[in-house]
Design an enzyme around this catalytic site. Structure first.
Site, PDB file in Angstrom:
ATOM      1  N   LYS A 123      19.839  -4.854 -13.808  1.00 38.97           N
ATOM      2  CA  LYS A 123      19.361  -5.169 -15.149  1.00 38.97           C
ATOM      3  C   LYS A 123      20.090  -6.388 -15.725  1.00 38.97           C
ATOM      4  O   LYS A 123      19.456  -7.363 -16.065  1.00 38.97           O
ATOM      5  CB  LYS A 123      19.509  -3.955 -16.062  1.00 38.97           C
ATOM      6  CG  LYS A 123      18.397  -2.933 -15.881  1.00 38.97           C
ATOM      7  CD  LYS A 123      18.824  -1.690 -15.179  1.00 38.97           C
ATOM      8  CE  LYS A 123      17.661  -0.751 -14.916  1.00 38.97           C
ATOM      9  NZ  LYS A 123      18.115   0.580 -14.512  1.00 38.97           N
ATOM     10  N   ASP A 141      27.647   5.165 -18.405  1.00 40.37           N
ATOM     11  CA  ASP A 141      26.599   4.495 -17.625  1.00 40.37           C
ATOM     12  C   ASP A 141      26.133   3.326 -18.493  1.00 40.37           C
ATOM     13  O   ASP A 141      25.491   3.522 -19.522  1.00 40.37           O
ATOM     14  CB  ASP A 141      25.454   5.484 -17.362  1.00 40.37           C
ATOM     15  CG  ASP A 141      24.277   4.828 -16.636  1.00 40.37           C
ATOM     16  OD1 ASP A 141      24.333   3.608 -16.368  1.00 40.37           O
ATOM     17  OD2 ASP A 141      23.305   5.554 -16.352  1.00 40.37           O
ATOM     18  N   TRP A 181      17.991   9.183 -18.184  1.00 41.36           N
ATOM     19  CA  TRP A 181      19.125   8.899 -17.284  1.00 41.36           C
ATOM     20  C   TRP A 181      20.267   9.862 -17.545  1.00 41.36           C
ATOM     21  O   TRP A 181      20.898  10.344 -16.606  1.00 41.36           O
ATOM     22  CB  TRP A 181      19.569   7.445 -17.411  1.00 41.36           C
ATOM     23  CG  TRP A 181      18.510   6.486 -16.954  1.00 41.36           C
ATOM     24  CD1 TRP A 181      17.845   5.574 -17.718  1.00 41.36           C
ATOM     25  CD2 TRP A 181      17.950   6.361 -15.631  1.00 41.36           C
ATOM     26  NE1 TRP A 181      16.925   4.893 -16.959  1.00 41.36           N
ATOM     27  CE2 TRP A 181      16.975   5.359 -15.681  1.00 41.36           C
ATOM     28  CE3 TRP A 181      18.189   7.024 -14.416  1.00 41.36           C
ATOM     29  CZ2 TRP A 181      16.223   4.977 -14.557  1.00 41.36           C
ATOM     30  CZ3 TRP A 181      17.449   6.656 -13.293  1.00 41.36           C
ATOM     31  CH2 TRP A 181      16.482   5.641 -13.382  1.00 41.36           C
TER      32      TRP A 181
HETATM   33  C1  LIG Z   1      18.180   1.818 -14.052  1.00 39.91           C
HETATM   34  C2  LIG Z   1      19.138   2.808 -14.553  1.00 39.91           C
HETATM   35  C3  LIG Z   1      19.742   3.753 -13.706  1.00 39.91           C
HETATM   36  C4  LIG Z   1      19.362   3.899 -12.249  1.00 39.91           C
HETATM   37  O1  LIG Z   1      19.916   2.923 -11.487  1.00 39.91           O
HETATM   38  P1  LIG Z   1      19.704   2.930  -9.886  1.00 39.91           P
HETATM   39  O2  LIG Z   1      20.570   1.764  -9.506  1.00 39.91           O
HETATM   40  O3  LIG Z   1      18.254   2.733  -9.633  1.00 39.91           O
HETATM   41  O4  LIG Z   1      20.195   4.219  -9.361  1.00 39.91           O
HETATM   42  C5  LIG Z   1      20.675   4.597 -14.249  1.00 39.91           C
HETATM   43  N1  LIG Z   1      21.020   4.540 -15.545  1.00 39.91           N
HETATM   44  C6  LIG Z   1      20.456   3.662 -16.386  1.00 39.91           C
HETATM   45  C7  LIG Z   1      20.870   3.633 -17.815  1.00 39.91           C
HETATM   46  C8  LIG Z   1      19.500   2.771 -15.920  1.00 39.91           C
HETATM   47  O5  LIG Z   1      18.938   1.887 -16.755  1.00 39.91           O
END
Ligand SMILES: *Cc1c(COP(=O)(O)O)cnc(C)c1O
Length: 360
Positions: free
Chosen positions: A196, A172, A102
């Site tokens: 999540k 993030d 990511w």
């Molecule tokens: C799942 C995830 C993403 C991607 O998220 P989307 O909503 O599918 O764009 C980005 N960063 C992390 C750390 C993730 O776990």
């Protein structure tokens, strides 16, 4: 009702209590004769949901009202580009700590918009660990430092907050937001795809501090300018309203349990229960990360062979333990233990692991 223990990495399990409320309110939301997803985003009923979601976010994370709380579409992945669009300018690079797939995607987008500076990386050792403070090479004129607090695919997590000497810290937190007590006020911008720890996919929470908002670049397309959404409480255009409603229910559920200190206590016990098996049988359950960088949210491991991994996943499913397959890019096993996974789920996995090892 036959609910399984759902270890899917995202979209992922939601609290049953939240699903029940959503079910009860689906046909007739608080006497309006319609569901909240059929309600205008300009109606007072939705406005109340939005305001409550914002207030609960601040309350649970301990943030004051210098933080704007936004709910936008496009997933966390859109934020990879929107952040550099708003904050990079000629001569100013965004600094990134590269801790997995990511982060690498975020760096790629920053390099399209402007320039990314990799301040630290664990790429050369297969992202097995989180770089330490002393390893961070942060230029004094960086526009920000970006980190991925939990690495959903590689199974590592920051257990400290980097010092930046006044440079805005951006994170993030898609896969560990609201999972533990940390000082969220150390961050200038936090974003998280909801699927999540917060709710369904399709809504992304963006928390941005007013003093960083002041630094947004001019001349951006309206929808990509954070000021558009901050100025209108995410109601410039039609927001993902039903998803925001579910996020609000999840935040209420967190609060009802006693907030993040209680959530953290449960999450701590969950991960200890599963890592205990890896530590007990290290030659059989091979953890893929260094101990001090272990994620509490996504536990990644390998078994002695790929055939055994396939069998483990299939037999787990039969036993009501669903979604234990590792990400397609790394293989192996991944046990995702987000907030909504009860302790009993972690205990069941640990029992299943020991049993499987004894039989195979
Ligand atoms: C799942 C995830 C993403 C991607 O998220 P989307 O909503 O599918 O764009 C980005 N960063 C992390 C750390 C993730 O776990």
């Amino acid at each position: 009702m036959a609910r399984v223990f759902n270890f899917n990495p995202g979209p992922s399990t939601l609290p049953v209590d939240v699903l029940k409320i959503a079910q009860e309110e689906l046909l007739d939301y608080k006497g309006t004769g319609m569901s909240i997803m059929e309600t205008s985003h300009r109606a007072p009923e939705f406005d109340a949901v939005n305001e409550q979601a914002i207030a609960l976010t601040r309350e649970i994370m301990g943030l004051d009202d210098s933080y704007h709380v936004l709910f936008v579409g496009g997933g966390a992945s859109s934020q990879f580009a929107i952040i550099p669009m708003n904050f990079l300018s000629d001569g100013k690079a965004g600094a990134y700590i590269d801790t997995g797939s990511w982060s690498a995607k975020a760096i790629k987008e920053a390099d399209i918009i402007g320039k990314a500076h990799v301040a630290a990386s664990s790429k050369d050792s297969e992202y097995k660990f989180i770089p330490k403070q002393d390893d961070i090479d942060l230029p004094g004129d960086a526009a920000y430092l970006h980190i991925t607090t939990n690495n959903t695919i590689k199974g590592t997590q920051f257990h400290y907050i980097p010092e930046t000497g006044g440079i805005p810290l951006i994170a993030d937190m898609s896969s560990d937001i609201c999972s533990r007590v940390i000082d969220y006020s150390r961050f200038s911008l936090i974003y998280a795809g909801a699927q999540k720890n917060l709710g369904p996919s399709g809504v992304t929470m963006v928390i941005i501090k007013e003093d960083l908002l002041q630094k947004c670049n001019d001349g951006l397309p309206t929808m990509f300018d954070y000021r558009t959404h901050a100025g209108k409480k995410s109601l410039y255009n039609t927001p993902p309203s039903f998803n925001i409603y579910i996020v609000k229910l999840v935040l209420e559920w967190i609060k009802q349990q006693g907030g993040l200190s209680v959530v953290e206590k449960i999450n701590k016990e969950k991960q200890e229960t599963v890592y205990a098996m890896i530590d007990k049988y290290p030659d059989y359950f091979k953890g893929t990360t260094e101990k001090d960088s272990r994620s509490w949210m996504n536990i990644t491991l390998r078994l002695p062979s790929e055939d055994l991994e396939k069998k483990f996943i299939a037999e787990g499913k039969e036993a009501g333990l669903v979604g234990l397959k590792g990400h397609r890019s790394v293989g192996g096993i991944r046990v995702s233990l987000y907030n909504a996974m009860p302790l009993e789920g972690a205990q069941k996995v640990a029992e299943f692991m020991e049993d499987f090892k004894n039989k195979n």
